[in-house]
Scaffold this motif. Structure first.
Motif, mmCIF file in Angstrom:
data_model
loop_
_atom_site.group_PDB
_atom_site.id
_atom_site.type_symbol
_atom_site.label_atom_id
_atom_site.label_comp_id
_atom_site.label_asym_id
_atom_site.label_seq_id
_atom_site.Cartn_x
_atom_site.Cartn_y
_atom_site.Cartn_z
ATOM 1 N N PHE A 35 -15.934 80.905 -7.343
ATOM 2 C CA PHE A 35 -16.337 79.792 -8.200
ATOM 3 C C PHE A 35 -17.089 80.258 -9.442
ATOM 4 N N ASP A 36 -17.813 81.368 -9.341
ATOM 5 C CA ASP A 36 -18.498 81.873 -10.535
ATOM 6 C C ASP A 36 -17.494 82.274 -11.610
ATOM 7 N N GLU A 37 -16.362 82.844 -11.176
ATOM 8 C CA GLU A 37 -15.328 83.235 -12.143
ATOM 9 C C GLU A 37 -14.598 82.023 -12.703
ATOM 10 N N THR A 38 -14.332 81.031 -11.846
ATOM 11 C CA THR A 38 -13.638 79.839 -12.352
ATOM 12 C C THR A 38 -14.526 79.079 -13.342
ATOM 13 N N ARG A 39 -15.838 79.116 -13.133
ATOM 14 C CA ARG A 39 -16.735 78.495 -14.113
ATOM 15 C C ARG A 39 -16.651 79.204 -15.457
ATOM 16 N N ARG A 40 -16.527 80.538 -15.427
ATOM 17 C CA ARG A 40 -16.389 81.286 -16.681
ATOM 18 C C ARG A 40 -15.072 80.962 -17.376
ATOM 19 N N LEU A 41 -14.075 80.529 -16.588
ATOM 20 C CA LEU A 41 -12.801 80.111 -17.178
ATOM 21 C C LEU A 41 -12.859 78.681 -17.705
ATOM 22 N N GLY A 42 -14.003 78.025 -17.526
ATOM 23 C CA GLY A 42 -14.192 76.691 -18.082
ATOM 24 C C GLY A 42 -14.088 75.553 -17.080
ATOM 25 N N LEU A 43 -13.980 75.870 -15.784
ATOM 26 C CA LEU A 43 -13.839 74.805 -14.783
ATOM 27 C C LEU A 43 -15.032 73.850 -14.871
ATOM 28 N N GLN A 44 -14.739 72.559 -14.926
ATOM 29 C CA GLN A 44 -15.789 71.552 -15.010
ATOM 30 C C GLN A 44 -16.585 71.504 -13.705
ATOM 31 N N SER A 45 -17.885 71.247 -13.826
ATOM 32 C CA SER A 45 -18.747 71.217 -12.642
ATOM 33 C C SER A 45 -18.341 70.091 -11.681
ATOM 34 N N GLU A 94 -15.366 71.354 -9.711
ATOM 35 C CA GLU A 94 -15.801 72.315 -8.690
ATOM 36 C C GLU A 94 -16.396 71.606 -7.482
ATOM 37 N N GLN A 95 -17.247 70.630 -7.727
ATOM 38 C CA GLN A 95 -17.884 69.908 -6.622
ATOM 39 C C GLN A 95 -16.852 69.156 -5.800
ATOM 40 N N MET A 96 -15.880 68.542 -6.471
ATOM 41 C CA MET A 96 -14.824 67.826 -5.756
ATOM 42 C C MET A 96 -14.032 68.789 -4.876
ATOM 43 N N VAL A 97 -13.702 69.969 -5.424
ATOM 44 C CA VAL A 97 -12.935 70.960 -4.664
ATOM 45 C C VAL A 97 -13.743 71.457 -3.472
ATOM 46 N N ARG A 98 -15.005 71.738 -3.663
ATOM 47 C CA ARG A 98 -15.862 72.187 -2.552
ATOM 48 C C ARG A 98 -15.896 71.138 -1.439
ATOM 49 N N ASN A 99 -16.003 69.874 -1.816
ATOM 50 C CA ASN A 99 -16.068 68.798 -0.815
ATOM 51 C C ASN A 99 -14.750 68.619 -0.074
ATOM 52 N N ALA A 100 -13.625 68.910 -0.753
ATOM 53 C CA ALA A 100 -12.305 68.691 -0.153
ATOM 54 C C ALA A 100 -11.776 69.918 0.589
ATOM 55 N N SER A 101 -12.485 71.044 0.499
ATOM 56 C CA SER A 101 -12.000 72.306 1.071
ATOM 57 C C SER A 101 -12.674 72.609 2.405
#
Length: 200
Positions: free
Chosen positions: A103-113, A116-123
């Motif tokens: 997730f730290d790398e995807t944030r550097r690619l511009g992933l919206q917070s 990320e939170q939605m993906v964490r909750n659904a995974s």
């Protein structure tokens, strides 16, 4: 503990960009390819695919992939009474390679917070990242539609963060359209692609 990796032996050796393998530190020796891999509870979870003696790393094919192939062979046996005929096992591909990035790398690619939170909750609990496009084959189904660095969010509405789930979905969607939701530099995009069959 297992990690999932793409299978690349060397620049001029065996590789399979459409299947991902479990990797673990192991003293596996030559001649054990195809043997079962047993977890701490005594369950078969994979088949031994190969190893690198220089790094004491072994690669294991997840058993789900083997079970799927076995079902096709069983269906072929049940379809023909007196003789066996060739069995085709479709393998779906977008002619795209993905990498699992934290997730730290995807944030550097511009992933919206919020994404990320939605993906964490659904995974599944303990998910550490997402799938990111690494390369796209020119002229393939995703050419000009996906780009390296695109972060995969959903396919057909389902959050996809694991290679095995991605492979299963592609294999079950050969010759059909699927909808990918991605983020590119923080911008949400929806792409419709047709899954092709990599089986010769």
């Amino acid at each position: 503990m297992f990690t999932m990796v793409a299978f690349f032996w060397s620049r001029d050796g065996y590789n399979d960009f459409n299947t991902f393998y479990m990797q673990a530190a192991s003293g596996t020796k030559g001649g054990s390819s195809g043997s079962p891999v047993i977890d701490w509870q005594g369950r078969a979870v994979a088949l031994n695919a190969g190893s690198k003696s220089s790094s004491a790393s072994a690669f294991f094919l997840p058993l789900e992939r083997v079970v799927r192939a076995l079902k096709f062979f069983q269906e072929g046996r049940d379809s023909f009474c007196d003789q066996w005929e060739a069995v085709t096992i479709p393998r779906g591909t977008l002619q795209v390679t993905f990498l699992h990035k934290g997730f730290d790398e995807t944030r550097r690619l511009g992933l919206q917070s919020d994404t990320e939170q939605m993906v964490r909750n659904a995974s599944p609990v303990g998910e550490t990242g997402m799938l990111v496009v690494d390369s796209v084959v020119p002229g393939g189904p995703a050419h000009s539609l996906l780009e390296p660095g695109d972060v995969l969010v959903r396919i057909n509405g389902d959050v996809i963060t694991q290679f095995l789930k991605l492979e299963t979905l592609l294999d079950d969607s050969v010759d059909r359209n699927i909808e990918l939701q991605i983020e590119r530099g923080g911008t949400p995009l929806t792409v419709d692609l047709t899954v092709s069959d990599m089986t010769p």
